[in-house]
Enzyme design. Structure first.
Site, PDB file in Angstrom:
ATOM      1  N   HIS A 309       4.962  -3.196   6.537  1.00 50.14           N
ATOM      2  CA  HIS A 309       3.748  -4.007   6.332  1.00 50.14           C
ATOM      3  C   HIS A 309       3.029  -3.501   5.091  1.00 50.14           C
ATOM      4  CE1 HIS A 309      -0.027  -6.080   7.178  1.00 50.14           C
ATOM      5  NE2 HIS A 309       0.684  -6.816   8.004  1.00 50.14           N
ATOM      6  N   ASP A 367       5.674  -9.324  14.102  1.00 52.56           N
ATOM      7  CA  ASP A 367       6.785 -10.278  14.258  1.00 52.56           C
ATOM      8  C   ASP A 367       7.960  -9.712  15.031  1.00 52.56           C
ATOM      9  OD1 ASP A 367       5.765 -11.112  11.066  1.00 52.56           O
ATOM     10  OD2 ASP A 367       5.727 -12.517  12.733  1.00 52.56           O
TER      11      ASP A 367
HETATM   12  C1  SDX Z   1       3.422 -10.548   8.278  1.00 55.39           C
HETATM   13  O1  SDX Z   1      -0.109  -9.302   5.070  1.00 55.39           O
HETATM   14  C2  SDX Z   1      -0.191  -9.487   6.312  1.00 55.39           C
HETATM   15  O2  SDX Z   1      -1.165  -9.119   6.924  1.00 55.39           O
HETATM   16  C3  SDX Z   1       0.975 -10.219   6.957  1.00 55.39           C
HETATM   17  C4  SDX Z   1       0.935 -10.386   8.453  1.00 55.39           C
HETATM   18  C5  SDX Z   1      -0.203 -11.297   8.870  1.00 55.39           C
HETATM   19  O3  SDX Z   1      -0.606 -11.219  10.042  1.00 55.39           O
HETATM   20  O4  SDX Z   1      -0.609 -12.155   8.059  1.00 55.39           O
HETATM   21  O5  SDX Z   1       0.786  -9.125   9.071  1.00 55.39           O
HETATM   22  C6  SDX Z   1       2.211 -11.051   8.978  1.00 55.39           C
HETATM   23  O6  SDX Z   1       3.820 -11.128   7.303  1.00 55.39           O
HETATM   24  C7  SDX Z   1       4.076  -9.280   8.775  1.00 55.39           C
HETATM   25  C8  SDX Z   1       5.257  -8.840   7.872  1.00 55.39           C
HETATM   26  C9  SDX Z   1       6.480  -9.663   8.259  1.00 55.39           C
HETATM   27  N1  SDX Z   1       7.584  -9.413   7.334  1.00 55.39           N
HETATM   28  C10 SDX Z   1       8.670  -8.719   7.674  1.00 55.39           C
HETATM   29  O7  SDX Z   1       8.826  -8.156   8.757  1.00 55.39           O
HETATM   30  C11 SDX Z   1       9.764  -8.715   6.613  1.00 55.39           C
HETATM   31  C12 SDX Z   1      10.308  -7.283   6.453  1.00 55.39           C
HETATM   32  N2  SDX Z   1       9.266  -6.485   5.880  1.00 55.39           N
HETATM   33  C13 SDX Z   1       9.302  -6.316   4.404  1.00 55.39           C
HETATM   34  O8  SDX Z   1       9.729  -7.447   3.710  1.00 55.39           O
HETATM   35  C14 SDX Z   1       8.056  -5.639   3.872  1.00 55.39           C
HETATM   36  O9  SDX Z   1       7.799  -4.584   4.700  1.00 55.39           O
HETATM   37  C15 SDX Z   1       6.778  -6.438   3.709  1.00 55.39           C
HETATM   38  C16 SDX Z   1       6.979  -7.677   2.922  1.00 55.39           C
HETATM   39  C17 SDX Z   1       6.219  -6.783   5.045  1.00 55.39           C
HETATM   40  C18 SDX Z   1       5.784  -5.530   2.964  1.00 55.39           C
HETATM   41  O10 SDX Z   1       6.306  -5.307   1.716  1.00 55.39           O
HETATM   42  P1  SDX Z   1       5.462  -4.479   0.607  1.00 55.39           P
HETATM   43  O11 SDX Z   1       4.113  -4.147   1.063  1.00 55.39           O
HETATM   44  O12 SDX Z   1       5.594  -5.189  -0.702  1.00 55.39           O
HETATM   45  O13 SDX Z   1       6.188  -3.134   0.611  1.00 55.39           O
HETATM   46  P2  SDX Z   1       7.495  -2.862  -0.224  1.00 55.39           P
HETATM   47  O14 SDX Z   1       8.413  -4.050  -0.130  1.00 55.39           O
HETATM   48  O15 SDX Z   1       7.105  -2.361  -1.564  1.00 55.39           O
HETATM   49  O16 SDX Z   1       8.151  -1.696   0.661  1.00 55.39           O
HETATM   50  C19 SDX Z   1       7.803  -0.351   0.406  1.00 55.39           C
HETATM   51  C20 SDX Z   1       9.141   0.375   0.498  1.00 55.39           C
HETATM   52  C21 SDX Z   1      10.211  -0.231  -0.415  1.00 55.39           C
HETATM   53  O17 SDX Z   1      11.059   0.825  -0.783  1.00 55.39           O
HETATM   54  P3  SDX Z   1      10.838   1.482  -2.277  1.00 55.39           P
HETATM   55  O18 SDX Z   1      10.898   0.320  -3.279  1.00 55.39           O
HETATM   56  O19 SDX Z   1       9.459   2.111  -2.222  1.00 55.39           O
HETATM   57  O20 SDX Z   1      11.983   2.455  -2.409  1.00 55.39           O
HETATM   58  O21 SDX Z   1       9.660   0.259   1.849  1.00 55.39           O
HETATM   59  C22 SDX Z   1      10.883  -0.476   1.813  1.00 55.39           C
HETATM   60  C23 SDX Z   1      10.976  -1.194   0.477  1.00 55.39           C
HETATM   61  O22 SDX Z   1      12.332  -1.307   0.067  1.00 55.39           O
HETATM   62  N3  SDX Z   1      10.816  -1.444   2.911  1.00 55.39           N
HETATM   63  C24 SDX Z   1      11.808  -1.684   3.763  1.00 55.39           C
HETATM   64  C25 SDX Z   1      11.279  -2.625   4.669  1.00 55.39           C
HETATM   65  N4  SDX Z   1      10.022  -2.914   4.337  1.00 55.39           N
HETATM   66  C26 SDX Z   1       9.741  -2.182   3.233  1.00 55.39           C
HETATM   67  N5  SDX Z   1      13.082  -1.213   3.862  1.00 55.39           N
HETATM   68  C27 SDX Z   1      13.817  -1.720   4.876  1.00 55.39           C
HETATM   69  N6  SDX Z   1      13.382  -2.624   5.779  1.00 55.39           N
HETATM   70  C28 SDX Z   1      12.122  -3.100   5.707  1.00 55.39           C
HETATM   71  N7  SDX Z   1      11.672  -3.974   6.602  1.00 55.39           N
END
Ligand code: SDX
Length: 433
Positions: A309, A367
């Site tokens: 998140h 989710d």
């Molecule tokens: C919702 O914003 C909100 O409040 C949203 C929400 C709401 O109520 O409105 O809470 C609802 O959208 C919840 C999130 C649902 N999405 C997912 O579950 C999809 C999987 N999650 C990721 O896509 C990700 O965690 C996000 C999109 C939710 C957040 O992404 P960020 O904040 O841009 O963080 P990031 O992608 O930069 O991740 C930080 C690091 C990265 O590694 P590095 O580049 O630092 O090496 O963590 C890794 C990412 O690769 N990472 C993951 C991961 N999520 C982040 N690695 C593996 N699996 C994951 N799920």
């Protein structure tokens, strides 16, 4: 709230400095007011994804990502989910205070008496293929409502905003349920004025004209709680979309359609559908390590859906309540062994012990469990994000009203770092190689 604190920005090339006021909220990080930054420095700030940028002042929702705290108008989500129904939380978001008994009854009636759709909206559905994704239907029908309510499109008129808000909150469950009925080829079920918000939605989803249908009260209560958990969440992607669309003066129906479109993405509201598809792809517990390895591989675009998140760097408090609700629903439905739940729980256990997820503070989010609950209730995977949109409409509308009423409000128009071609001579077609 402005205070006497300031921060100084210094251009090390020229030695010039500028002071910017620091504003403090009631809780949470201070903000630096950089509204004059470009005029002072002739430079923009740069923050793709807005990881460090506050887009507005708001009083509706507060998240402490490090502590896993979520407040709506100051009330912890745990207290609201335990003690309120969705209509009370919707009233709280719109008005800033929980309703008293009389206010609650009047608000429930106000919403109930707007749950029907104009009869001509039926024909919008018949324009879609039966296998259209429900989010495509919701996007189209929600936006089309602006063609039906010319009496309430003046966003500067508080009464217009109020009636449009009631209409959107009231009609979204009907729009969503009818998208499901349309996909089945079953007749639309009209809302009933003797049912509560969540119960009415389940009724419209599963009743048929052929026999009486009574919604299971335990499932109605579980759905009501799930809608509360999904109602609002600060300036997430879809809420920011609604605010940006609304900042141009677009009508609320068009703004909500834009929010639905943004929520649909798998990184956002579409994650609940993606989680279930991921659990099905994993298939068995012994394949979990393979997928965890892929999630950690920088060269693999695969991510563990339902994990991570932007704000929560601790357990999403909503996920805890969803996990409890999941157990309650499966118990009520006498579902003893649910392979997908077994995989989800084992995946959570492994991920929470894995160094990569610990170091990156990746926890289950709202989710992660919702899909298992919805599937157990007989709701198809393609409807999962539609349920999220149904619930989030209340948060979007509350945030949209707050933006319109904000005296500091102006059209949102970000700038950019341009890295394209500088000005160059035009080349006529004949001279192009
Ligand atoms: C919702 O914003 C909100 O409040 C949203 C929400 C709401 O109520 O409105 O809470 C609802 O959208 C919840 C999130 C649902 N999405 C997912 O579950 C999809 C999987 N999650 C990721 O896509 C990700 O965690 C996000 C999109 C939710 C957040 O992404 P960020 O904040 O841009 O963080 P990031 O992608 O930069 O991740 C930080 C690091 C990265 O590694 P590095 O580049 O630092 O090496 O963590 C890794 C990412 O690769 N990472 C993951 C991961 N999520 C982040 N690695 C593996 N699996 C994951 N799920």
């Amino acid at each position: 709230m402005a205070n006497t604190k300031t921060v100084t920005f210094k251009d090390n090339q020229t030695g010039k400095t500028w002071d910017y006021p620091v504003m403090s909220g009631s809780v949470g990080p201070d903000v630096v007011d950089i509204r004059k930054f470009y005029a002072d420095t002739d430079m923009f700030t740069y923050d793709p994804g807005f990881t460090s940028t506050g887009s507005c002042e708001s009083k509706i929702t507060f998240i402490d990502g490090d502590k896993g705290v979520l407040l709506h108008r100051g009330y912890p989500i745990e207290d609201l989910a335990e003690n309120c129904n969705f209509e009370e939380v919707a009233y709280l978001m719109l008005n800033g205070e929980l309703p008293n008994a009389a206010e609650k009854e009047k608000f429930e009636r106000d919403i109930t008496y707007h749950t029907m759709l104009h009869e001509q909206v039926h024909s919008f559905y018949s324009g879609f293929r039966r296998d259209a994704h429900p989010m495509a239907v919701m996007c189209g029908v929600a936006g089309a409502l602006s063609a039906f309510y010319h009496d309430s499109l003046d966003i500067t008129n508080p009464e217009h905003r109020k009636i449009s808000s009631f209409r959107l909150i009231a009609k979204m469950p009907t729009i969503a349920a009818w998208a499901y009925k349309y996909s089945l080829g079953q007749p639309f079920i009209y809302p009933r004025n003797d049912l509560g918000y969540a119960e009415n939605f389940l009724y419209m989803m599963f009743a048929t004209p052929c026999e009486d249908y009574e919604v299971n009260p335990i499932l109605a209560k579980a759905m009501d709680r799930i809608l509360i958990l999904h109602a609002d969440h600060e300036q997430n992607a879809s809420t920011s979309t609604v605010r940006l669309a609304g900042s141009s003066g677009a009508n609320p129906f068009a703004c909500i359609a834009a929010g639905i479109a943004s929520l649909w993405g798998p990184a956002h509201g579409g994650a609940n559908e993606a989680v279930l598809n991921m659990l099905k792809e994993i298939g068995t517990k012994d394949r979990i390590p393979e997928f965890v390895k892929r999630a950690k591989d920088k060269n693999d675009s695969f991510r563990l859906m339902g994990f991570g998140h932007r704000v929560y760097k601790n357990y999403d408090p909503r996920a805890r309540i969803m996990a409890r609700t999941c157990s309650e629903v499966l118990k009520e439905l006498n579902i003893k062994d649910n392979p997908l739940l077994d995989i989800a729980m084992e995946l959570e256990r492994i991920a929470l012990e894995d160094e990569y997820f610990i170091e990156k503070k990746l926890y289950p989010n709202v989710d992660f469990y919702s899909g298992i609950i919805f599937q157990a209730m007989g709701i198809p995977v393609t409807m999962f994000t539609a349920l999220f949109a149904l619930a989030r409409t209340t948060g979007w509308i509350a945030q949209w009203n707050e933006m319109i009423e904000d005296p500091q409000q102006k059209i949102g128009r970000p700038r950019q770092l341009y890295t394209g071609q500088p000005k160059r001579e035009f080349v006529g077609l004949k001279k192009r190689k």
